[in-house]
Scaffold this active site. Structure first.
Site, PDB file in Angstrom:
ATOM      1  N   LYS A  83       0.833  -1.182   0.000  1.00  0.00           N
ATOM      2  CA  LYS A  83       0.000   0.000   0.000  1.00  0.00           C
ATOM      3  C   LYS A  83       0.881   1.250   0.000  1.00  0.00           C
ATOM      4  CE  LYS A  83      -1.564   1.857   3.802  1.00  0.00           C
ATOM      5  NZ  LYS A  83      -0.649   2.598   4.677  1.00  0.00           N
TER       6      LYS A  83
ATOM      7  N   ASP B  81      -1.981  -5.947   2.705  1.00  0.00           N
ATOM      8  CA  ASP B  81      -2.482  -5.098   3.782  1.00  0.00           C
ATOM      9  C   ASP B  81      -1.993  -5.781   5.043  1.00  0.00           C
ATOM     10  OD1 ASP B  81      -4.062  -4.189   5.982  1.00  0.00           O
ATOM     11  OD2 ASP B  81      -5.410  -3.267   4.529  1.00  0.00           O
ATOM     12  N   HIS B  82      -0.959  -5.227   5.684  1.00  0.00           N
ATOM     13  CA  HIS B  82      -0.278  -6.010   6.722  1.00  0.00           C
ATOM     14  C   HIS B  82      -1.180  -6.309   7.928  1.00  0.00           C
ATOM     15  CE1 HIS B  82       0.569  -2.152   8.728  1.00  0.00           C
ATOM     16  NE2 HIS B  82       0.873  -2.842   9.812  1.00  0.00           N
TER      17      HIS B  82
ATOM     18  N   ASP C 194      -4.394   6.642   4.637  1.00  0.00           N
ATOM     19  CA  ASP C 194      -3.314   5.821   5.176  1.00  0.00           C
ATOM     20  C   ASP C 194      -3.848   4.647   6.000  1.00  0.00           C
ATOM     21  OD1 ASP C 194      -0.504   5.386   5.720  1.00  0.00           O
ATOM     22  OD2 ASP C 194      -0.845   6.141   7.745  1.00  0.00           O
TER      23      ASP C 194
ATOM     24  N   HIS D  86      -6.615  -0.619   6.224  1.00  0.00           N
ATOM     25  CA  HIS D  86      -6.626  -1.433   7.442  1.00  0.00           C
ATOM     26  C   HIS D  86      -7.988  -1.450   8.135  1.00  0.00           C
ATOM     27  CE1 HIS D  86      -2.450  -1.284   6.621  1.00  0.00           C
ATOM     28  NE2 HIS D  86      -2.152  -0.195   7.285  1.00  0.00           N
TER      29      HIS D  86
ATOM     30  N   LYS E 222      -2.796   9.867  14.709  1.00  0.00           N
ATOM     31  CA  LYS E 222      -1.411   9.910  15.176  1.00  0.00           C
ATOM     32  C   LYS E 222      -1.365  10.768  16.439  1.00  0.00           C
ATOM     33  CE  LYS E 222       0.590   8.225  11.266  1.00  0.00           C
ATOM     34  NZ  LYS E 222       1.138   6.877  11.281  1.00  0.00           N
TER      35      LYS E 222
HETATM   36  C1  BG6 Z   1       0.919   1.722   7.985  1.00  0.00           C
HETATM   37  C2  BG6 Z   1       0.741   3.210   7.902  1.00  0.00           C
HETATM   38  O1  BG6 Z   1       0.216   1.100   6.945  1.00  0.00           O
HETATM   39  O2  BG6 Z   1       0.413   1.263   9.229  1.00  0.00           O
HETATM   40  C3  BG6 Z   1       1.448   3.896   9.047  1.00  0.00           C
HETATM   41  O3  BG6 Z   1       1.255   3.696   6.665  1.00  0.00           O
HETATM   42  C4  BG6 Z   1       1.001   3.315  10.357  1.00  0.00           C
HETATM   43  O4  BG6 Z   1       1.222   5.303   9.028  1.00  0.00           O
HETATM   44  C5  BG6 Z   1       1.094   1.794  10.335  1.00  0.00           C
HETATM   45  O5  BG6 Z   1       1.828   3.841  11.374  1.00  0.00           O
HETATM   46  C6  BG6 Z   1       0.494   1.195  11.577  1.00  0.00           C
HETATM   47  O6  BG6 Z   1       0.786  -0.162  11.611  1.00  0.00           O
HETATM   48  P1  BG6 Z   1       0.823  -0.959  12.976  1.00  0.00           P
HETATM   49  O7  BG6 Z   1       1.052  -2.372  12.565  1.00  0.00           O
HETATM   50  O8  BG6 Z   1       1.927  -0.372  13.798  1.00  0.00           O
HETATM   51  O9  BG6 Z   1      -0.518  -0.730  13.610  1.00  0.00           O
END
Ligand code: BG6
Length: 495
Positions: free
Chosen positions: A152, A181-182, A239, A244, A344
């Site tokens: 992404k 999408d992690h 983002d 997510h 954030k």
């Molecule tokens: C990413 C965003 O996809 O996910 C970041 O681009 C964000 O801005 C991050 O900080 C959050 O991931 P996680 O796994 O720390 O919740």
């Protein structure tokens, strides 16, 4: 069972994502004996590195970011034998012959043709050009053995996402394209399917008759983290929500799949996305709130406002916080609001999903018992806490009939010893195994953009007048409280 032989090319091999996430994930898979018997990893970048220098760079990332920070008694040595660096200019077509040569070499070394995986860990604007050049590289007779992994953001809006999909599908089959999408690789997110569909208990009440509303919070304490360049073109809605958070909504709201086949799960999820109500531009104001953090104090430290961050415009209109009230217009969810928020520089790092049930239909207890009465709630904590809590009423011990809410908690750390794999470990293993279940299909990406577009367009057509509108270490702007308070509800945080 280990995956078949694989050769992994990482574009952006000297970059941040590889340093923080991909290499640590691959090394952890190796330690846990999940890497193929025969594999090679080639980091591709412009910077010059000797093999040794590259290994040192990767080890440094592992020490800082991996769940296991050590070399693991010689395992690093074994692993690093499989890792090399290719300095190349990805803009020059002829340079891609170097990749073809490495594939040939490895084929001879392995005595079989490996699956060839191209991981795009590069800035999004570079992806189309690299994909095009890879598409014309003829390295495999069977298309299924080459795979492309795309990070992404997948497009900047609906139009650009469609363009990217069209381009990729002119070069590769959908079975070859892995859009990451992690969040879908996180253990606790995958567990939502187990909770819902491996238990008889929850599903009968998982609908509009018993559920009052659902909340999803994805709060972060970090600010722009030096990513101002990227974030100025993104913002919280793009983002986090477009991908997510909408994916979490799909996991909570989807119908039961009839199998775990990748397309079956993805069909059920895309049904949810297609049913999410799209607001007209006039409706956006009543359903969505944006925010941007100011400078201030955070856990005893002074932090800059978003507009003071590196590479950020001093009058930036970008949202670092977004809250939206969604509806899913289908039989199961009609009229059940889904409140989501992300930001954030918020008070704590916490991703939680709250399922708030309706009150009991009648309440016969004496009035003093009613003071502490709360409806049932199921809280799925995705991170950093990994637990599931079911809140119900209990009688407080003593001679009077006094009730109070208590939590029944399932905690991962107590229930299972050992480290859980990181999202990227799961997802990289899936790519090597050829399992697309946890990856986004082109129609999912487009459906998600369609939901977000009216909000984006409305926000972009009118500059925010009150930015910055929330302090660091808070829960976002007051309007986000009002969004849910108007409906007589409030945001839930973990105790
Ligand atoms: C990413 C965003 O996809 O996910 C970041 O681009 C964000 O801005 C991050 O900080 C959050 O991931 P996680 O796994 O720390 O919740």
């Amino acid at each position: 069972k280990r995956p078949p032989a694989a050769l992994l090319f990482i574009f952006g091999g000297s970059g941040d994502l590889n340093h923080r996430k991909l290499s640590p994930a691959l090394f952890n898979l190796f330690i846990d004996n999940w890497m193929p018997e025969k594999f090679g990893i080639v980091g591709i970048g412009r910077r010059p590195y000797t093999t040794e220098g590259y290994h040192t760079h990767l080890m440094d990332g592992i020490r800082q970011f991996s769940r296991r920070k050590e070399e693991q008694n010689g395992k690093w040595n074994d692993f690093s034998q499989h890792v090399s660096y290719l300095q190349m200019n990805a803009e020059v077509e002829e340079e891609y012959q170097k990749i073809a040569e490495i594939v040939k070499q490895k084929e001879a070394e392995f005595g079989e043709h490996p699956n060839v995986i191209f991981y795009m860990a590069v800035a999004p604007q570079l992806v189309p050009d690299i994909a095009q050049k890879l598409g014309s590289l003829n390295i495999c007779h069977d298309t299924k053995c080459t795979r492309i992994v795309v990070e992404k953001p997948f497009g900047h809006d609906l139009e650009s996402a469609k363009e990217l999909n069209n381009l990729l599908s002119s070069l590769f089959n959908e079975e070859q394209i892995y859009r990451i999408d992690h969040y879908l690789g996180k253990e606790t997110v995958q567990n939502i399917l187990a909770l819902r569909f491996a238990n008889a208990l929850f599903e009968p009440i998982w609908n509009r008759n018993y559920i009052d509303h659902i909340q999803i919070t994805a709060a972060e304490t970090v600010g722009a983290e030096g990513r101002g360049d990227y974030y100025e073109r993104s913002g919280a809605l793009r983002d986090m929500v477009q991908n997510h958070i909408l994916q979490l909504m799909c996991m909570i709201a989807m119908e039961a799949p009839v199998s775990f086949e990748a397309n079956e799960i993805r069909n059920k999820k895309v049904d949810v996305l297609n049913a999410i109500r799209r607001y007209s531009n006039d409706e956006v104001h009543a359903h969505a709130v944006r925010g941007q953090y100011s400078g201030g104090w955070m856990k005893g430290q002074q932090v800059p406002g978003y507009r003071q961050e590196k590479s950020v415009s001093p009058d930036s209109p970008i949202d670092t916080f977004a809250a939206v009230k969604f509806y899913i217009d289908n039989w199961r969810w009609q009229d059940v609001p889904f409140y989501v928020r992300t930001g954030k520089r918020m008070h704590e790092k916490s991703t939680i999903i709250n399922i708030q049930f309706k009150p009991a239909p009648s309440y016969a207890f004496p009035s003093e018992a009613a003071d502490t009465w709360r409806p049932n709630r199921l809280t799925i904590s995705i991170q950093p806490e990994m637990d599931i809590r079911l809140r119900f009423q209990a009688k407080r011990p003593g001679q009077s009939m006094t009730l109070n809410p208590v939590d029944m908690i399932f905690n991962y750390k107590d229930a299972y010893d050992g480290d859980e794999p990181e999202a990227y470990e799961t997802l990289l293993l899936d790519v090597m195994e050829g399992n697309q279940t946890l990856f986004m299909r082109s129609d999912q990406v487009e459906a998600a953009w369609k939901i977000i577009m009216p909000i984006l367009e409305t926000w972009e057509s009118r500059s925010p007048v009150d930015f910055p509108n929330y302090a660091p270490d808070s829960w976002g702007p007051e309007d986000a409280e009002a969004l849910i308070a108007r409906d007589g509800k409030n945001w839930v945080t973990l105790p």
